[in-house]
Design a protein around this motif. Structure first.
Motif, mmCIF file in Angstrom:
data_model
loop_
_atom_site.group_PDB
_atom_site.id
_atom_site.type_symbol
_atom_site.label_atom_id
_atom_site.label_comp_id
_atom_site.label_asym_id
_atom_site.label_seq_id
_atom_site.Cartn_x
_atom_site.Cartn_y
_atom_site.Cartn_z
ATOM 1 N N VAL A 1 0.837 -1.204 0.000
ATOM 2 C CA VAL A 1 0.000 0.000 0.000
ATOM 3 C C VAL A 1 0.871 1.253 0.000
ATOM 4 N N ARG A 2 1.914 1.252 0.811
ATOM 5 C CA ARG A 2 2.808 2.415 0.853
ATOM 6 C C ARG A 2 3.415 2.679 -0.525
ATOM 7 N N ASP A 3 3.864 1.616 -1.174
ATOM 8 C CA ASP A 3 4.472 1.764 -2.492
ATOM 9 C C ASP A 3 3.458 2.279 -3.514
ATOM 10 N N ALA A 4 2.230 1.738 -3.489
ATOM 11 C CA ALA A 4 1.201 2.188 -4.427
ATOM 12 C C ALA A 4 0.819 3.643 -4.165
ATOM 13 N N SER A 5 0.732 4.019 -2.908
ATOM 14 C CA SER A 5 0.419 5.406 -2.562
ATOM 15 C C SER A 5 1.492 6.355 -3.079
ATOM 16 N N ARG A 6 2.749 5.946 -2.941
ATOM 17 C CA ARG A 6 3.861 6.788 -3.404
ATOM 18 C C ARG A 6 3.893 6.854 -4.936
ATOM 19 N N ARG A 7 3.763 5.719 -5.601
ATOM 20 C CA ARG A 7 3.827 5.675 -7.068
ATOM 21 C C ARG A 7 2.737 6.526 -7.715
ATOM 22 N N HIS A 8 1.531 6.452 -7.142
ATOM 23 C CA HIS A 8 0.394 7.121 -7.762
ATOM 24 C C HIS A 8 0.119 8.515 -7.187
ATOM 25 N N GLY A 9 0.800 8.869 -6.093
ATOM 26 C CA GLY A 9 0.577 10.170 -5.479
ATOM 27 C C GLY A 9 -0.817 10.332 -4.906
ATOM 28 N N VAL A 10 -1.325 9.261 -4.263
ATOM 29 C CA VAL A 10 -2.688 9.271 -3.734
ATOM 30 C C VAL A 10 -2.685 8.894 -2.254
ATOM 31 N N SER A 11 -3.862 8.997 -1.658
ATOM 32 C CA SER A 11 -4.058 8.571 -0.274
ATOM 33 C C SER A 11 -4.783 7.229 -0.268
ATOM 34 N N ILE A 12 -4.322 6.306 0.577
ATOM 35 C CA ILE A 12 -4.926 4.979 0.673
ATOM 36 C C ILE A 12 -5.111 4.624 2.142
ATOM 37 N N VAL A 13 -6.315 4.157 2.477
ATOM 38 C CA VAL A 13 -6.581 3.658 3.822
ATOM 39 C C VAL A 13 -6.467 2.141 3.780
ATOM 40 N N SER A 14 -5.432 1.624 4.423
ATOM 41 C CA SER A 14 -5.177 0.193 4.519
ATOM 42 C C SER A 14 -5.808 -0.336 5.808
ATOM 43 N N SER A 15 -5.888 -1.664 5.930
ATOM 44 C CA SER A 15 -6.447 -2.273 7.148
ATOM 45 C C SER A 15 -5.774 -3.615 7.352
ATOM 46 N N ILE A 16 -5.141 -3.788 8.511
ATOM 47 C CA ILE A 16 -4.359 -5.003 8.748
ATOM 48 C C ILE A 16 -4.656 -5.612 10.114
ATOM 49 N N PHE A 17 -4.336 -6.900 10.230
ATOM 50 C CA PHE A 17 -4.316 -7.613 11.507
ATOM 51 C C PHE A 17 -2.934 -7.341 12.084
ATOM 52 N N GLU A 18 -2.862 -6.371 12.974
ATOM 53 C CA GLU A 18 -1.566 -5.865 13.423
ATOM 54 C C GLU A 18 -1.013 -6.648 14.606
ATOM 55 N N SER A 19 0.226 -7.057 14.484
ATOM 56 C CA SER A 19 0.982 -7.621 15.588
ATOM 57 C C SER A 19 1.692 -6.473 16.289
ATOM 58 N N ARG A 20 1.325 -6.222 17.562
ATOM 59 C CA ARG A 20 1.884 -5.084 18.278
ATOM 60 C C ARG A 20 3.287 -5.397 18.796
ATOM 61 N N GLU A 21 3.892 -4.375 19.424
ATOM 62 C CA GLU A 21 5.279 -4.511 19.896
ATOM 63 C C GLU A 21 5.401 -5.563 20.996
ATOM 64 N N VAL A 22 4.387 -5.674 21.852
ATOM 65 C CA VAL A 22 4.409 -6.658 22.932
ATOM 66 C C VAL A 22 3.967 -8.011 22.375
ATOM 67 N N PRO A 23 4.752 -9.053 22.540
ATOM 68 C CA PRO A 23 4.373 -10.362 21.998
ATOM 69 C C PRO A 23 3.003 -10.809 22.517
ATOM 70 N N GLY A 24 2.185 -11.317 21.611
ATOM 71 C CA GLY A 24 0.864 -11.803 21.984
ATOM 72 C C GLY A 24 -0.214 -10.747 22.003
ATOM 73 N N VAL A 25 0.123 -9.506 21.659
ATOM 74 C CA VAL A 25 -0.862 -8.424 21.630
ATOM 75 C C VAL A 25 -1.109 -8.040 20.174
ATOM 76 N N TYR A 26 -2.388 -7.971 19.798
ATOM 77 C CA TYR A 26 -2.778 -7.719 18.418
ATOM 78 C C TYR A 26 -3.860 -6.653 18.367
ATOM 79 N N ALA A 27 -4.006 -6.042 17.190
ATOM 80 C CA ALA A 27 -5.025 -5.014 17.003
ATOM 81 C C ALA A 27 -5.601 -5.117 15.597
ATOM 82 N N ASN A 28 -6.812 -4.631 15.463
ATOM 83 C CA ASN A 28 -7.476 -4.469 14.162
ATOM 84 C C ASN A 28 -7.230 -3.016 13.770
ATOM 85 N N THR A 29 -6.358 -2.789 12.803
ATOM 86 C CA THR A 29 -5.742 -1.477 12.621
ATOM 87 C C THR A 29 -5.918 -0.935 11.211
#
Length: 276
Positions: A74-102
């Motif tokens: 997404v970052r690469d596509a946003s940069r190549r096209h000069g646009v804004s993109i809202v991505s959504s990921i199953f995020e693994s946080r800094e603390v092991p075993g902690v996750y977020a819908n991000t």
């Protein structure tokens, strides 16, 4: 930046592995850009399967960091096209075993906002509290290539307070990545999105997945809604992009002639903040 821009909801069919999803998403982003879109919203956890009704410890294999492969594309596509993109990921946080819908908002390849889903269901086949820690920050508008945009995530459309916070922060577009299934909910789903648009005098861009995944049948219907609740563009099924004009001047005009934000009586709303 012109007052008139174009925005897009990107819809993805289910049943592919992550590499295939990333390839399809990159292609659809290019398609949306070709139609003039300056803001593109992706579905909830767009490159991963979504949670099934029964909690599954093996599902955590789909988690990734903020700079993992999904956001890297997404970052690469946003940069190549000069646009804004809202991505959504199953995020693994800094603390092991902690996750977020991000949700992550990229503008010209730069990560400008991270919003973690703060309202998590554990009902109707969506046991998200098993997987994710709720976010602790309210939604807020951030400057993008089409103007101020704020994001909430799927289940949070049921809470009108969140869209109102984005409007009060100056947002002209409410971005909503979703993973919505169940045919009986389809009509309610559209009603809620139209209500968010009307009550807040802003555009709503909602991106869903489409097709059968496990026991769930995602109904697509990714769309752009205008500030009077009208459906400006929609994708019914399968891969596709719903692209429509977004006029910031129209948002300002509607908020002046339908002054719901002005006429709020915050002195009467204390009961909304009463704890359990």
């Amino acid at each position: 930046m012109s007052a008139v821009s174009r925005v897009a909801a990107l819809q993805l069919a289910t049943g592919r592995d992550r590499d295939d999803v990333l390839e399809a998403t990159d292609r659809l982003i290019a398609e949306a850009v070709g139609e003039g879109a300056g803001l593109i919203v992706l579905p909830e956890l767009f490159a991963a399967p979504f949670v099934q009704p029964e909690p599954d410890p093996d599902f955590f294999v789909h988690a990734e960091s903020l700079d993992g492969p999904s956001n890297a594309m997404v970052r690469d596509a946003s940069r190549r096209h000069g646009v804004s993109i809202v991505s959504s990921i199953f995020e693994s946080r800094e603390v092991p075993g902690v996750y977020a819908n991000t949700a992550c908002t990229f503008v010209d390849g730069e990560l400008v906002q991270v919003y973690r889903k703060s309202h998590l269901p554990f009902s109707n086949g969506f046991p998200e509290k098993f997987y994710f820690r709720p976010g602790q920050e309210p939604p807020a508008a951030v400057d993008t290539t089409v103007g101020p945009v704020g994001t909430i995530i799927c289940y949070e459309r049921h809470f009108p307070e969140l869209g109102r916070l984005v409007a009060l922060d100056g947002g002209v577009v409410l971005s909503i990545p979703v993973a919505c299934a169940s045919a009986p909910m389809k009509e309610v789903f559209q009603l809620e999105l139209r209500a968010q648009a009307v009550a807040n005098g802003m555009y709503v861009v909602c991106a869903n997945r489409s097709g059968v995944e496990g026991v769930k049948d995602y109904f697509g219907t990714s769309a752009v809604y205008g500030p009077s609740g009208e459906i400006l563009a929609v994708v019914d099924e399968g891969d596709g992009v719903a692209v429509a004009d977004m006029d910031a001047a129209r948002v300002a005009s509607i908020r002046a002639t339908r002054p719901f934000l002005r006429d709020r009586r915050t002195d009467l709303y204390g009961g909304l903040a009463v704890a359990e």
